[in-house]
Design an enzyme around this catalytic site. Sequence first.
Site, PDB file in Angstrom:
ATOM      1  N   TYR A 145      43.663 112.615  -0.174  1.00 50.30           N
ATOM      2  CA  TYR A 145      42.403 113.161  -0.675  1.00 50.30           C
ATOM      3  C   TYR A 145      41.313 112.882   0.349  1.00 50.30           C
ATOM      4  O   TYR A 145      41.230 111.782   0.883  1.00 50.30           O
ATOM      5  CB  TYR A 145      42.045 112.497  -2.005  1.00 50.30           C
ATOM      6  N   ASP A 240      40.929 109.093   7.670  1.00 47.48           N
ATOM      7  CA  ASP A 240      39.989 108.993   6.558  1.00 47.48           C
ATOM      8  C   ASP A 240      40.171 107.614   5.936  1.00 47.48           C
ATOM      9  O   ASP A 240      41.123 107.361   5.208  1.00 47.48           O
ATOM     10  CB  ASP A 240      40.262 110.102   5.538  1.00 47.48           C
ATOM     11  N   LYS A 268      32.816 104.194   0.224  1.00 47.58           N
ATOM     12  CA  LYS A 268      33.133 103.111  -0.727  1.00 47.58           C
ATOM     13  C   LYS A 268      32.609 101.734  -0.269  1.00 47.58           C
ATOM     14  O   LYS A 268      31.414 101.504  -0.376  1.00 47.58           O
ATOM     15  CB  LYS A 268      34.627 103.127  -1.040  1.00 47.58           C
TER      16      LYS A 268
END
Length: 431
Positions: A145, A240, A268
């Site tokens: 994702y 990522d 995050k």
Amino acid sequence: MKNRKQSEILFSKAKQLMPAGVNSPVRAFRSVGGAPIFMKKGKGSHVIDEDDNEYIDYCCSWGPLILGHANDNIVDAVTEVVSNGTTFGTPTRQENDLAELVIDNHKYIEQIRFVSSGTEAAMSAIRLARGITGREKIIKFEGCYHGHVDSLLVNAGSGLATFGTASSAGIPDSFVKETIVLPLNDANAVKLALEKYKNEIACIAIEPIPANNGLLIQGKSFLQFLRDICDEYGVLLFFDEVISGFRVGFGGASMHYDIRPDLIAFGKVIGGGLPVGAFASTSKNMANLSPDGSVYQAGTLSGNPVAMAAGYAQLKQCLKPGFYEELNKKTEYLVTSVLNYAKEKKYNFYMYHVGSIYWLNFLSNNVTRVASEIKKDSSSYFKTFFHHAINNGVYLAPSKYEVGFVSAAHTYEDLDITIKVFRECLDAAYA
Ligand SMILES: *Cc1c(COP(=O)(O)O)cnc(C)c1O
């Protein structure tokens, strides 16, 4: 059953105001059923809901809270900065501080640019890759994702190196055609795709520790293979690290495996619980960005001083000697204690971790890619496990595909309670 009357009332109101009552779909509890729990307060490893039920939290806001909730240093830093104003739209000292802290402690980056989410970070990194190479197509992997960027919401096609289909409505076919989706941990598929689309691929995008479709741990050799084949074909390697960055170690997966990506996206943990994303690379690559270079990228609230201060206060604590070792030890303790019980009971259950990211796997095999076995119906096991956990004071992300996070605020007492609850959850699920 805990009383969750207030959460239910708030949720029925929210459903009138926002689609499905939420601002991010998985919060709606669709795969586990029931009303989502409205939290009002957190301290350390614990959260308290609107009905005053208390939980040990392993969702940790989906990863950012590596120090737990309302960490004193972060709260102090944010309070101090916010009292001087929330945003200026000018450069601020706080941006330098966070940028320097990250760059000085990361082997593979020389410059960084801050944005406001992981999605934006991945999107910008990919635009930069296209700008640098002058190529349009990208390779991504099924099960990874990268946020809700148009050209990244693409499912795999039927055969190797064929075009996929959009995994969301509203995405033009012409965008989908620029994205090649391959199975993880399959070097041959990558070779074939690069051979077929020679000189058309700008970058290979991967979560080096895929953690958004369960935890699909890749072998170091596969990641090294990606590095080598990228060099061979003049393709950029984009890690990522929105979930793995500052989580499995300060240097994320790149330093964990010691593999050099060309571009990295962060999110995050980097924001200390405020909305921060970032992408980074060598100074040479980053010079392609506006206003020096021709790749445009901007943000009204990018590098917001309050968010920068939160990120700085968090990452500063992550750099203390032994921080990640201790976190890893705690997670190992939780995982082995639960796993040993499952083995003893011969449950078809597996649990594993990288650093402080763990996954509850109800399939009992080490999955490294999105295979048919992961899609088989393990939902009912997870559903029972989940509801038993929240009714006994342990909060988890409400989906079997989500990983859990241990924070520095989790104590061995928390872990012992959790182990006991998880064992009962397993008994309930496999009854
Ligand atoms: C969470 C995540 C994103 C998206 O970040 P947002 O802040 O939710 O936009 C992108 N990539 C990875 C690997 C993620 O885990």
